[in-house]
Design a protein around this motif. Structure first.
Motif, PDB file in Angstrom:
ATOM      1  N   UNK A 155       0.843  -1.193   0.000  1.00 39.88           N
ATOM      2  CA  UNK A 155       0.000   0.000   0.000  1.00 39.88           C
ATOM      3  C   UNK A 155       0.877   1.242   0.000  1.00 39.88           C
ATOM      4  N   UNK A 156       0.340   2.319  -0.535  1.00 38.33           N
ATOM      5  CA  UNK A 156       0.994   3.614  -0.358  1.00 38.33           C
ATOM      6  C   UNK A 156       0.521   4.162   0.982  1.00 38.33           C
ATOM      7  N   UNK A 157       1.472   4.584   1.828  1.00 40.78           N
ATOM      8  CA  UNK A 157       1.139   5.082   3.171  1.00 40.78           C
ATOM      9  C   UNK A 157       1.638   6.509   3.383  1.00 40.78           C
ATOM     10  N   UNK A 158       1.817   7.237   2.288  1.00 38.75           N
ATOM     11  CA  UNK A 158       2.298   8.619   2.358  1.00 38.75           C
ATOM     12  C   UNK A 158       1.469   9.448   3.321  1.00 38.75           C
ATOM     13  N   UNK A 159       0.150   9.312   3.278  1.00 40.37           N
ATOM     14  CA  UNK A 159      -0.734  10.146   4.083  1.00 40.37           C
ATOM     15  C   UNK A 159      -1.094   9.552   5.437  1.00 40.37           C
ATOM     16  N   UNK A 160      -0.546   8.391   5.766  1.00 41.70           N
ATOM     17  CA  UNK A 160      -0.864   7.751   7.045  1.00 41.70           C
ATOM     18  C   UNK A 160       0.136   8.202   8.103  1.00 41.70           C
ATOM     19  N   UNK A 161      -0.292   9.010   9.073  1.00 38.52           N
ATOM     20  CA  UNK A 161       0.636   9.539  10.075  1.00 38.52           C
ATOM     21  C   UNK A 161       1.286   8.466  10.951  1.00 38.52           C
ATOM     22  N   UNK A 162       0.712   7.279  11.019  1.00 35.81           N
ATOM     23  CA  UNK A 162       1.299   6.191  11.816  1.00 35.81           C
ATOM     24  C   UNK A 162       2.691   5.825  11.294  1.00 35.81           C
ATOM     25  N   UNK A 163       2.926   5.996   9.993  1.00 31.30           N
ATOM     26  CA  UNK A 163       4.177   5.561   9.377  1.00 31.30           C
ATOM     27  C   UNK A 163       5.206   6.684   9.230  1.00 31.30           C
ATOM     28  N   UNK A 164       5.038   7.789   9.925  1.00 31.09           N
ATOM     29  CA  UNK A 164       6.036   8.861   9.926  1.00 31.09           C
ATOM     30  C   UNK A 164       7.028   8.593  11.052  1.00 31.09           C
ATOM     31  N   UNK A 165       8.287   8.987  10.813  1.00 28.18           N
ATOM     32  CA  UNK A 165       9.370   8.676  11.745  1.00 28.18           C
ATOM     33  C   UNK A 165       9.099   9.031  13.189  1.00 28.18           C
ATOM     34  N   UNK A 166       8.693  10.273  13.450  1.00 25.32           N
ATOM     35  CA  UNK A 166       8.441  10.679  14.827  1.00 25.32           C
ATOM     36  C   UNK A 166       7.348   9.862  15.480  1.00 25.32           C
ATOM     37  N   UNK A 167       6.299   9.566  14.732  1.00 21.78           N
ATOM     38  CA  UNK A 167       5.203   8.747  15.277  1.00 21.78           C
ATOM     39  C   UNK A 167       5.686   7.333  15.560  1.00 21.78           C
ATOM     40  N   UNK A 168       6.487   6.772  14.664  1.00 19.45           N
ATOM     41  CA  UNK A 168       7.014   5.419  14.900  1.00 19.45           C
ATOM     42  C   UNK A 168       7.852   5.386  16.177  1.00 19.45           C
ATOM     43  N   UNK A 169       8.638   6.425  16.393  1.00 16.25           N
ATOM     44  CA  UNK A 169       9.503   6.471  17.577  1.00 16.25           C
ATOM     45  C   UNK A 169       8.705   6.685  18.858  1.00 16.25           C
ATOM     46  N   UNK A 170       7.798   7.651  18.856  1.00 15.42           N
ATOM     47  CA  UNK A 170       7.087   8.009  20.084  1.00 15.42           C
ATOM     48  C   UNK A 170       5.918   7.086  20.403  1.00 15.42           C
ATOM     49  N   UNK A 171       5.207   6.619  19.382  1.00 18.45           N
ATOM     50  CA  UNK A 171       3.994   5.838  19.630  1.00 18.45           C
ATOM     51  C   UNK A 171       4.254   4.350  19.808  1.00 18.45           C
ATOM     52  N   UNK A 172       5.433   3.894  19.376  1.00 18.12           N
ATOM     53  CA  UNK A 172       5.780   2.490  19.554  1.00 18.12           C
ATOM     54  C   UNK A 172       5.073   1.574  18.572  1.00 18.12           C
ATOM     55  N   UNK A 173       5.137   0.276  18.820  1.00 24.98           N
ATOM     56  CA  UNK A 173       4.656  -0.698  17.836  1.00 24.98           C
ATOM     57  C   UNK A 173       3.146  -0.894  17.770  1.00 24.98           C
ATOM     58  N   UNK A 174       2.395  -0.532  18.795  1.00 25.93           N
ATOM     59  CA  UNK A 174       0.967  -0.877  18.804  1.00 25.93           C
ATOM     60  C   UNK A 174       0.181  -0.287  17.632  1.00 25.93           C
ATOM     61  N   UNK A 175       0.271   1.023  17.339  1.00 21.85           N
ATOM     62  CA  UNK A 175      -0.475   1.538  16.176  1.00 21.85           C
ATOM     63  C   UNK A 175      -0.035   0.880  14.862  1.00 21.85           C
ATOM     64  N   UNK A 176       1.249   0.565  14.752  1.00 20.62           N
ATOM     65  CA  UNK A 176       1.764  -0.095  13.554  1.00 20.62           C
ATOM     66  C   UNK A 176       1.198  -1.509  13.465  1.00 20.62           C
ATOM     67  N   UNK A 177       1.189  -2.224  14.591  1.00 17.67           N
ATOM     68  CA  UNK A 177       0.634  -3.579  14.639  1.00 17.67           C
ATOM     69  C   UNK A 177      -0.799  -3.607  14.102  1.00 17.67           C
ATOM     70  N   UNK A 178      -1.588  -2.627  14.544  1.00 20.70           N
ATOM     71  CA  UNK A 178      -2.988  -2.563  14.107  1.00 20.70           C
ATOM     72  C   UNK A 178      -3.090  -2.368  12.599  1.00 20.70           C
ATOM     73  N   UNK A 179      -2.257  -1.471  12.036  1.00 17.96           N
ATOM     74  CA  UNK A 179      -2.307  -1.218  10.593  1.00 17.96           C
ATOM     75  C   UNK A 179      -1.831  -2.442   9.803  1.00 17.96           C
TER      76      UNK A 179
END
Length: 191
Positions: A155-179
């Protein structure tokens, strides 16, 4: 109302990129360069402290570059991510800034033209993102994933904020796991 960015100029450039979720890392035969990257997103700022180590043949470490980056987000969807400014640091300057509170992200960046492919380490092991950067609007809009890579793109995830560097670092794996669950992929502590 859309928020206007300060003007691109002498000290900052517009960052234009499109980001894609991949099912797996690319075939090693297609990789032309490899770097180990440690990003530290400094708490309470829009600053990223980066350590980049070139990886030579046989996995040997090479030259190390240190950078401090400020990203001013565009605040809108699409390939214009915002303005980016880089400042190169000495090892001593890096050590001073690395003592500040931050969220850390580790990844290996594989150069697979036209992409930089990020293969993440724990706790995001299993996440593979490809980014293509562009010099202008027309290039970004006209870009099509090359046929030899298209099967790997989920998928293209350009517009998905879950996959931006700062979000990946601060939010951890849970939001990524869900996606990723929607694609049958997982992330976790494995290396």
């Amino acid at each position: 109302m859309s928020r206007e960015l300060p003007q691109e100029g002498k000290y900052a450039r517009i960052e234009r990129e499109r980001r894609f979720l991949l099912a797996a890392p690319p075939d090693p035969a297609r990789v032309v360069a490899e770097r180990r990257i440690t990003d530290r997103y400094l708490a309470g700022t829009r600053l990223r402290l980066r350590r980049v180590e070139e990886i030579g043949e046989g996995g040997e470490g090479g030259e190390v570059v240190y950078k401090l980056t400020q990203k001013l987000p565009s605040g809108q969807d699409g390939h214009v991510q915002g303005l980016i400014t880089n400042l190169y640091l000495s090892p001593e300057e890096y050590r001073v800034l690395a003592a500040l509170p931050a969220a850390e992200l580790r990844k290996t960046r594989l150069a697979v033209p036209p992409f930089g492919v990020d293969v993440f380490g724990p706790p995001l092991a299993g996440l593979v993102l490809a980014e293509a950067e562009f010099d202008d609007e027309e290039q970004a809009e006209a870009f099509r994933v090359p046929a030899e890579v298209a099967a790997e793109v989920l998928a293209e995830v350009t517009d998905d904020p879950v996959f931006r560097g700062g979000a990946l670092a601060w939010d951890g794996p849970e939001p990524v796991r869900e996606r990723l669950a929607a694609y049958g992929l997982t992330v976790g502590e494995r290396t």
